[in-house]
Scaffold this motif. Structure first.
Motif, short mmCIF file in Angstrom:
data_model
loop_
_atom_site.label_atom_id
_atom_site.label_comp_id
_atom_site.label_asym_id
_atom_site.label_seq_id
_atom_site.Cartn_x
_atom_site.Cartn_y
_atom_site.Cartn_z
N GLU A 178 0.82 -1.22 0.00
CA GLU A 178 0.00 0.00 0.00
C GLU A 178 0.85 1.27 0.00
OE1 GLU A 178 -3.94 -1.48 2.47
OE2 GLU A 178 -2.17 -0.83 3.57
N SER A 201 1.60 7.20 -8.47
CA SER A 201 0.54 8.08 -7.98
C SER A 201 -0.81 7.38 -7.97
CB SER A 201 0.47 9.34 -8.85
OG SER A 201 1.68 10.06 -8.79
N LEU A 202 -1.13 6.67 -9.05
CA LEU A 202 -2.40 5.96 -9.13
C LEU A 202 -2.47 4.85 -8.08
CD1 LEU A 202 -2.88 5.70 -13.02
CD2 LEU A 202 -4.11 7.19 -11.42
N TRP A 203 -1.36 4.12 -7.93
CA TRP A 203 -1.30 3.04 -6.94
C TRP A 203 -1.52 3.59 -5.53
CZ3 TRP A 203 0.58 -2.11 -8.27
CH2 TRP A 203 0.65 -2.98 -7.17
N ALA A 243 -2.88 6.47 -4.60
CA ALA A 243 -4.21 7.04 -4.42
C ALA A 243 -5.26 5.96 -4.24
CB ALA A 243 -4.56 7.92 -5.63
N THR A 244 -5.13 4.86 -4.99
CA THR A 244 -6.11 3.77 -4.89
C THR A 244 -6.17 3.21 -3.49
OG1 THR A 244 -5.81 3.18 -7.22
CG2 THR A 244 -6.76 1.50 -5.76
N PHE A 245 -5.01 2.90 -2.92
CA PHE A 245 -5.00 2.29 -1.59
C PHE A 245 -5.29 3.30 -0.49
CE2 PHE A 245 -2.61 -1.08 -3.81
CZ PHE A 245 -3.30 -2.18 -3.34
N LEU A 305 -7.29 5.88 -0.70
CA LEU A 305 -8.72 6.22 -0.74
C LEU A 305 -9.61 5.02 -0.49
CD1 LEU A 305 -8.77 8.66 -3.81
CD2 LEU A 305 -8.82 9.26 -1.37
N PHE A 306 -9.03 3.84 -0.41
CA PHE A 306 -9.82 2.62 -0.22
C PHE A 306 -10.76 2.69 0.99
CE2 PHE A 306 -10.73 -1.77 0.80
CZ PHE A 306 -10.88 -2.37 -0.42
N PHE A 308 -14.38 4.15 0.56
CA PHE A 308 -15.35 3.54 -0.33
C PHE A 308 -15.96 2.27 0.26
CE2 PHE A 308 -12.69 6.09 -3.14
CZ PHE A 308 -13.65 6.77 -3.87
N ARG A 344 -9.16 -0.64 5.35
CA ARG A 344 -8.11 -0.56 4.34
C ARG A 344 -7.94 -1.95 3.73
NH1 ARG A 344 -3.39 -2.16 7.78
NH2 ARG A 344 -2.35 -2.61 5.79
N ALA A 345 -7.17 -2.04 2.66
CA ALA A 345 -7.03 -3.31 1.95
C ALA A 345 -6.50 -4.40 2.87
CB ALA A 345 -6.11 -3.12 0.75
#
Length: 306
Positions: free
Chosen positions: A144, A168-170, A172-174, A176-177, A180, A186-187
């Motif tokens: 993460e 950056s995408l990686w 942001a994904t984790f 912001l997890f 949602f 978290r993951a």
């Protein structure tokens, strides 16, 4: 507390049912408190790294003055440094969350802890936080946080390029997890079957301090033998403590009936809290006495171990 604040607090409340059928209410930690705990933990790690680094430099300077670095002392100190970094970055969270409090120093400062998340529609809980779950949720932190940092470092001084975009995408994904899903997981929580709940520091009644005060009515009215007390362990003691802190009359009555049935007593009604406080005090005294003798009983499913 305003109506909006009460509504937000109610959205974070969950009810789980223990294997004995006792409903317990818990409150999920806020995303802000989890972030604050993470920042505090990394501050502690950074300070520890700084202390270790300065200590090793100091040792290296003294070894150089003794002409010992040529004999491999410098390489040995470098190995020690990397070992210390590995242990701190990978073992810090695992070590503290595997403890009885289920929380790192940062989490304890904020008043939250890690707990096993109930699975299934019945929302039945009561399982202990296992070592496997703690290790899984923390190993995923490497993916993460630290993996996207490697993308950033490979992007070069320009700060652009495909590696920077992927990182950056990686990241942001984790990051912001948790926003949602309703439980702010978290993951790592999803994979390990855990969640983070509030564990505020609130003092129990004086009766729970094991202080011998004969004026405390209701505590000295009950006497329990080793046979009754040997049924439960440290995990049940922690659950009983939480019930005495936060439980309402309905919960106290359910726990009282469960314990009475388990130990084979015939107890009346109307003094559930006094009974539970006395049982807590006696059980805690027994478990602490056993620990001084090198014996520990983790929960009701295990035998006392040396």
């Amino acid at each position: 507390m305003t109506a909006i604040a009460r509504h937000i607090d109610a959205k974070r409340r969950r009810e789980v049912v223990t294997p004995e059928g006792v409903p317990l209410s818990i409150t999920l930690a806020t995303r802000g408190s989890r972030l604050m705990a993470l920042v505090l933990d990394y501050c502690i790690i950074f300070l520890t790294v700084l202390i270790v680094t300065v200590s090793l430099i100091f040792i290296g300077i003294n070894l150089e003055q003794l002409d010992s670095l040529d004999g491999g002392g410098g390489e040995f100190l470098l190995v020690l440094f990397f070992i210390a970094m590995f242990v701190l970055l990978n073992g810090y969270f695992i070590f503290f969350e595997m403890g009885p409090r289920g929380a790192t120093p940062g989490k304890r400062m904020v008043g939250i802890r890690v707990a096993a998340r109930p699975r299934g529609e019945l929302a039945r809980s009561g399982e202990r936080l296992t070592a496997e779950a703690v290790i899984a949720r923390n190993l995923l932190r490497q993916i993460e946080i630290f993996l996207p940092l490697s993308f950033f470092s490979s992007a070069g001084e320009g700060g652009a390029g495909s590696a920077w975009i992927v990182g950056s995408l990686w990241f942001a994904t984790f990051m912001l997890f948790p926003f949602f899903n309703r439980d702010a997981l978290r993951a790592g929580d999803v994979v390990a079957g855990t969640w983070v709940v509030e564990a505020p520091r609130r003092k129990l009644a004086d009766v729970l301090s094991l202080a011998s005060d004969e004026s405390k009515r209701g505590v000295t009215d009950y006497r329990f033998g080793d046979e009754e007390l040997s049924i439960y362990g440290e995990y049940e003691l922690q659950q009983l403590e939480r019930v005495l802190r936060d439980g309402d009359d309905k919960t106290l009555d359910a726990v009282h009936k469960a314990i009475v049935r388990k130990i084979g007593w015939q107890a009346g009604s109307g003094d559930e809290r006094a009974f539970l406080e006395a049982f807590y005090t006696a059980l805690r005294a027994k478990l602490e006495g056993d620990m001084r003798l090198g014996q520990r009983k983790a929960d009701k499913h295990t035998q006392a171990q040396r």
